[in-house]
Design a protein around this motif. Structure first.
Motif, mmCIF file in Angstrom:
data_model
loop_
_atom_site.group_PDB
_atom_site.id
_atom_site.type_symbol
_atom_site.label_atom_id
_atom_site.label_comp_id
_atom_site.label_asym_id
_atom_site.label_seq_id
_atom_site.Cartn_x
_atom_site.Cartn_y
_atom_site.Cartn_z
ATOM 1 N N ASN A 30 -23.664 -18.862 74.382
ATOM 2 C CA ASN A 30 -22.683 -20.518 74.830
ATOM 3 C C ASN A 30 -22.384 -20.602 73.553
ATOM 4 N N VAL A 31 -23.999 -21.724 72.870
ATOM 5 C CA VAL A 31 -23.099 -22.343 70.717
ATOM 6 C C VAL A 31 -22.354 -21.157 69.813
ATOM 7 N N LEU A 32 -22.046 -19.886 70.668
ATOM 8 C CA LEU A 32 -21.245 -19.037 69.299
ATOM 9 C C LEU A 32 -19.996 -18.986 70.170
ATOM 10 N N ARG A 33 -20.128 -18.958 71.794
ATOM 11 C CA ARG A 33 -18.716 -18.502 72.180
ATOM 12 C C ARG A 33 -18.056 -20.225 71.758
ATOM 13 N N ASN A 34 -18.500 -21.206 71.599
ATOM 14 C CA ASN A 34 -17.665 -22.486 71.703
ATOM 15 C C ASN A 34 -17.547 -22.945 70.264
ATOM 16 N N SER A 35 -18.489 -22.704 69.529
ATOM 17 C CA SER A 35 -18.556 -22.573 67.941
ATOM 18 C C SER A 35 -17.575 -21.425 67.458
ATOM 19 N N THR A 36 -17.504 -20.691 68.137
ATOM 20 C CA THR A 36 -16.033 -19.672 67.453
ATOM 21 C C THR A 36 -15.258 -20.646 68.081
ATOM 22 N N THR A 37 -15.042 -20.539 68.725
ATOM 23 C CA THR A 37 -13.649 -21.367 68.974
ATOM 24 C C THR A 37 -13.268 -22.956 68.466
ATOM 25 N N ARG A 38 -14.394 -23.532 68.173
ATOM 26 C CA ARG A 38 -14.379 -24.097 67.242
ATOM 27 C C ARG A 38 -14.233 -24.135 65.426
ATOM 28 N N LEU A 39 -14.709 -22.900 65.469
ATOM 29 C CA LEU A 39 -14.566 -22.648 64.295
ATOM 30 C C LEU A 39 -12.620 -22.165 64.121
ATOM 31 N N ASN A 40 -12.354 -21.263 65.184
ATOM 32 C CA ASN A 40 -11.185 -21.627 65.064
ATOM 33 C C ASN A 40 -10.156 -22.252 65.029
ATOM 34 N N ALA A 41 -9.910 -23.073 65.428
ATOM 35 C CA ALA A 41 -9.250 -24.483 65.979
ATOM 36 C C ALA A 41 -9.141 -24.905 64.355
ATOM 37 N N SER A 42 -11.056 -25.059 63.825
ATOM 38 C CA SER A 42 -10.660 -25.902 61.868
ATOM 39 C C SER A 42 -10.445 -24.776 61.229
ATOM 40 N N SER A 43 -11.131 -23.680 60.750
ATOM 41 C CA SER A 43 -10.796 -22.399 59.899
ATOM 42 C C SER A 43 -9.653 -22.193 59.955
ATOM 43 N N ALA B 29 -43.387 -24.969 80.539
ATOM 44 C CA ALA B 29 -42.837 -26.419 79.967
ATOM 45 C C ALA B 29 -42.264 -26.085 78.017
ATOM 46 N N ILE B 30 -42.678 -25.229 77.669
ATOM 47 C CA ILE B 30 -42.024 -25.191 75.807
ATOM 48 C C ILE B 30 -41.319 -24.553 75.895
ATOM 49 N N THR B 31 -40.898 -23.530 76.820
ATOM 50 C CA THR B 31 -39.529 -22.695 77.348
ATOM 51 C C THR B 31 -38.503 -24.089 78.150
ATOM 52 N N LEU B 32 -38.533 -24.741 79.000
ATOM 53 C CA LEU B 32 -37.902 -25.419 79.612
ATOM 54 C C LEU B 32 -37.388 -27.071 78.572
ATOM 55 N N THR B 33 -38.443 -27.571 78.363
ATOM 56 C CA THR B 33 -38.594 -28.074 76.969
ATOM 57 C C THR B 33 -37.060 -27.940 75.577
ATOM 58 N N SER B 34 -37.811 -26.410 74.974
ATOM 59 C CA SER B 34 -36.984 -25.535 74.160
ATOM 60 C C SER B 34 -35.313 -25.836 74.566
ATOM 61 N N SER B 35 -35.654 -25.316 75.479
ATOM 62 C CA SER B 35 -34.119 -25.172 76.362
ATOM 63 C C SER B 35 -33.318 -26.625 76.450
ATOM 64 N N ILE B 36 -34.303 -27.574 76.810
ATOM 65 C CA ILE B 36 -33.500 -28.825 77.114
ATOM 66 C C ILE B 36 -33.092 -29.121 76.048
ATOM 67 N N ALA B 37 -33.651 -29.885 74.242
ATOM 68 C CA ALA B 37 -32.987 -30.077 73.803
ATOM 69 C C ALA B 37 -32.454 -29.161 72.790
ATOM 70 N N LEU B 38 -32.170 -27.532 73.064
ATOM 71 C CA LEU B 38 -30.907 -26.483 72.919
ATOM 72 C C LEU B 38 -29.747 -26.636 73.527
ATOM 73 N N GLN B 39 -30.155 -27.058 74.764
ATOM 74 C CA GLN B 39 -28.755 -27.295 75.156
ATOM 75 C C GLN B 39 -28.192 -28.934 75.009
ATOM 76 N N LYS B 40 -29.371 -30.124 74.670
ATOM 77 C CA LYS B 40 -29.250 -31.027 74.081
ATOM 78 C C LYS B 40 -27.728 -31.246 72.740
ATOM 79 N N SER B 41 -29.185 -30.750 71.818
ATOM 80 C CA SER B 41 -28.527 -30.347 70.513
ATOM 81 C C SER B 41 -27.261 -29.715 70.437
ATOM 82 N N PHE B 42 -27.081 -28.539 71.625
ATOM 83 C CA PHE B 42 -25.950 -27.735 71.087
ATOM 84 C C PHE B 42 -24.386 -29.145 71.722
ATOM 85 N N SER B 43 -24.818 -29.810 73.121
ATOM 86 C CA SER B 43 -24.313 -30.781 73.920
ATOM 87 C C SER B 43 -23.294 -31.587 72.528
#
Lengths: 538, 205
Positions: A30-43, B29-43
């Motif tokens: 998901n990160v990659l997919r969205n990042s690719t879109t952003r990258l495409n738009a930005s770069s 717990a670690i997996t869930l926490t990491s997932s949530i953290a990753l999701q939050k970070s990604f968001s």
């Protein structure tokens, strides 16, 4: 005793690990997919949008360089103007040029044009033989968009009832503002076809609309229009001096008119007169703070730090914060001029004009290729007649060995330019401009150019240059002077029609001075300048 | 004699189960926490990136209008920028508009500038007005009365117009910041931009 290992216990761990990997992978994807879109738009989109403008401006620069070739002093450069361009009348179209590491493309169309006395635009060569033409440059730059075909971010390609590109003539076509949000409305992407040609036609006027494949698919194109003005010696000012100014007399008068609209009449105090708008451009441009302005001035005054105080004597604006400099004037290229060797024939001039001399050129010449003579000095009386009565005749004379102390008379439809290396010291009445008629002379038909003295190693002129015009009757002088290195003394109180550009100016007589606004386009071509820049953002 | 252990009696002891459950819980717990953290970070990264793109969009809009502009002025609070641009396209309601020429490029006209003697090239007798304005957390672009939101959640547009009359030019420097959802500090989000007028600077028409 041997116990059997229970392998089922390892299954839970594997599932857990696989599950964890799956979750992390999904997040990563998901990160990659969205990042690719952003990258495409930005770069890609942002870069291509900016580079498309660079390409368009590059096309404009190429055209500007091509235009400037016409006053080059190198004959091979001058003759190479418009080589490789497609000419149609007075319009020139470039080949499509590919440039840069991103394979940008530029294509440019240059149209010759001019403005009439009312400032109205016309395509084609300037019909005034003394005037120079302008140019309109329209350039299109294209940048390819690599990778996948994607729209920009936050785009408005939704069912909101709006159109991505408003049709020509529609009331919603106010730039792009009427059509939602999003990157693609700013950075318009051509995925398959050139949207501009399809919607507005190649010239943007709704004519010739067609489905034309984009230069690259996808790509972004931008279009700019620039207006190029000739830089000529005279710019809507009666007197322009880079140094000090003193004059005119306390009872002097400075106003203007436009000879293209008829002979001079005084109407600077008559707003109902249709020629009134041309009557108040008798302006002064003074490049120093030393300025003493006298007389009634129907125009504007500009100084560089001067202390001109507005009064009823000055009708226009006063700006005491207008610095400028003037470059030395050099002899222009004569490579296209028809040089006439010295001789005794009526169509020739001697090495020095010391007595009464009448010149009738063999050929009429043109503004770009006049009949060209070189003499060392002019102390006699020189009369220049047209080839035949009523025919425009273009003559250029260079006086390169001494002062001009004699007289010059131009008759009929002679257009004379005099280039002098030293000084002028003569009477106003000895410079008789009777072209086209004695009663209605055009200042642009008798032009004087002071070639700046050479400079030494320290950058100082090796000699001074002066123009002394002394009183004499009758006192009408219709001429232009462009001598940025000359000190001018105008004595007496002649009726002066024309303009003076010089280093310093002094006049103590009650001169009646009329600037001819037709001079705005006339005079020797000094350079070109981009006067306007606009982008067609549709 | 060999003693066999019946398979049916295979089992973990309670202790083993508890240990395994504890370990599994920790891992989960670690997996869930990491997932949530990753999701939050990604968001947060996604939001940051998207907002950054809006900053760039604002800068690009402004640069485009300033380049073709005739004058630029900014308000005292530096939250509003007004750009006068040539009225290049003939629009319905213009004095010279006809049924045939609406939507077509306008021919230029020439006008000499009082005092300087240099010619100005104009498109029409009036100009178009483009205003950039901070409105809440959005940036609004208004051209001749038509409003477009060119960015949201990006605020604190700080334009500065420096008018250099003597050099016969003008440029704007703009700084745009936003407040990320992750941190309260906006200082690291600033984007600077400088755009020059390509046209001769002239008084606000």
């Amino acid at each position: 005793m041997q116990t059997k290992r229970n392998t089922k216990q390892t299954g839970n761990v594997l599932i857990c690990v696989l599950g964890a990997i799956l979750i992390v992978s999904l997040i990563g994807a998901n990160v990659l997919r969205n990042s690719t879109t952003r990258l495409n738009a930005s770069s890609n989109h942002v870069r291509a949008w900016k580079e498309a403008l660079s390409a368009a401006e590059t096309g404009g620069d190429i055209a500007f360089a091509e235009i400037r070739k016409q006053f080059s002093t190198i004959s091979s450069v001058k003759s190479s103007q418009w080589v490789g361009w497609t000419k149609s009348g007075t319009t020139y179209a470039s080949q499509e040029t590919t440039l840069g590491s991103s394979n940008l493309k530029a294509r440019t169309v240059v149209e010759t044009c001019y403005f009439d006395g009312s400032g109205v635009f016309h395509l084609g060569l300037n019909p005034d033989p003394n005037a120079n033409s302008w140019y309109r440059i329209r350039s299109k730059g294209t940048a390819p968009l690599p990778n996948l075909k994607r729209t920009g971010m936050d785009d408005a390609l939704t069912q909101d009832g709006r159109k991505h590109f408003a049709p020509v003539g529609s009331t919603e076509m106010k730039d792009i503002t009427a059509r939602g949000n999003g990157d693609s409305l700013l950075r318009k992407i051509d995925f398959q076809s050139d949207h501009f040609i399809a919607t507005y036609g190649p010239n943007g006027d709704g004519v010739g609309k067609a489905q034309v494949a984009a230069s690259y698919a996808p790509s972004i194109s931008r279009r700019i229009e620039q207006i190029v003005t000739p830089v000529t010696p005279f710019f809507d000012a009666a007197i322009k001096t880079s140094g000090s100014f003193y004059g005119l007399g306390s009872a002097g008068q400075l106003d203007s008119y436009d000879s293209r609209k008829g002979p001079y009449v005084f109407c600077a105090n008559d707003p109902s007169n249709p020629r009134y708008p041309d009557s108040r451009h008798g302006s002064l441009q003074i490049g120093s703070a030393t300025a003493t302005v006298k007389g009634m001035l129907y125009g504007d005054v500009a100084t560089n730090g001067g202390t001109i105080v507005g009064s009823s004597q000055i009708t226009g604006t006063i700006d005491n914060n207008v610095p400028f400099t003037m470059e030395d004037y050099q002899m222009p290229s004569t490579s296209t001029w028809a040089y006439q060797a010295p001789g005794v024939l009526p169509s020739q001039l001697p090495n020095a004009v010391t007595g009464t001399q009448t010149l009738v050129p063999l050929q009429p010449g043109t503004a770009d290729a006049p009949q060209y003579y070189i003499i060392s000095s002019l102390s006699g009386k020189l009369t220049v007649n047209p080839v035949v009565t009523g025919a425009d005749t273009y003559v250029a004379i260079r006086v390169n060995g001494g002062d001009i102390t004699g007289g010059i008379t131009v008759n009929g439809r002679v257009h004379l330019k005099v280039y002098f290396d030293y000084n002028i010291n003569t009477k106003n009445s000895d410079l008789a401009n009777q072209s086209p008629t004695a009663t209605n002379p055009i200042a642009g038909n008798l032009q004087f150019y002071g070639i700046s003295p050479p400079r030494d190693a320290s950058g100082n002129p090796v000699r001074t240059q002066s123009i002394n015009l002394n009183s004499g009757t009758p006192g009408t002088l219709a001429a232009t002077f462009y001598a940025p290195s000359a000190d001018v003394h105008e004595n007496g109180n002649p009726d002066f029609i024309g303009t003076m550009v010089c280093k310093t100016f002094y006049a103590n007589g009650n001169i009646t001075w009329h600037y001819d606004r037709a001079l705005n386009d006339e005079g020797a071509l000094l350079d070109f300048r981009v006067a306007s820049y606009v982008e067609d953002t549709r | 004699m060999r003693l066999g252990i019946p398979a049916k009696t295979h089992a973990f002891t309670l202790t083993e189960m508890m240990i395994a459950a504890a370990i599994a819980s920790v891992i989960l717990a670690i997996t869930l926490t990491s997932s949530i953290a990753l999701q939050k970070s990604f968001s947060q990264v996604d939001n940051y990136f998207a907002t950054h793109m809006q900053q760039i969009r604002i800068v690009d809009y402004l640069a485009r209008d300033v380049k073709r502009g005739l004058s630029v002025t900014s308000s005292a609070d530096k939250q509003t920028v007004v750009v006068k641009i040539p009225r290049y396209i003939i629009q319905a309601g213009d004095a010279d508009a006809t049924a045939a020429n609406i939507g077509t490029p306008r021919n230029p006209t020439r006008l000499y500038v009082a005092g300087s003697g240099d010619p100005n090239v104009n498109y029409g007798t009036t100009t178009s007005t483009v205003e950039y304005k901070v409105s809440g957390s959005s940036i609004l672009r208004t051209e001749d009365g038509i409003v477009t939101t060119i960015a949201s959640s990006t605020d604190n547009l700080i334009p500065e117009t420096i008018d250099i009359e003597l050099a016969n030019t003008e440029y704007t420097t703009t700084a745009i910041t936003f407040k990320p959802i992750s941190v309260a500090d906006r200082s690291g989000t600033i984007v600077y931009s400088t755009a020059y007028l390509r046209n001769r600077r002239r008084p606000t028409l």
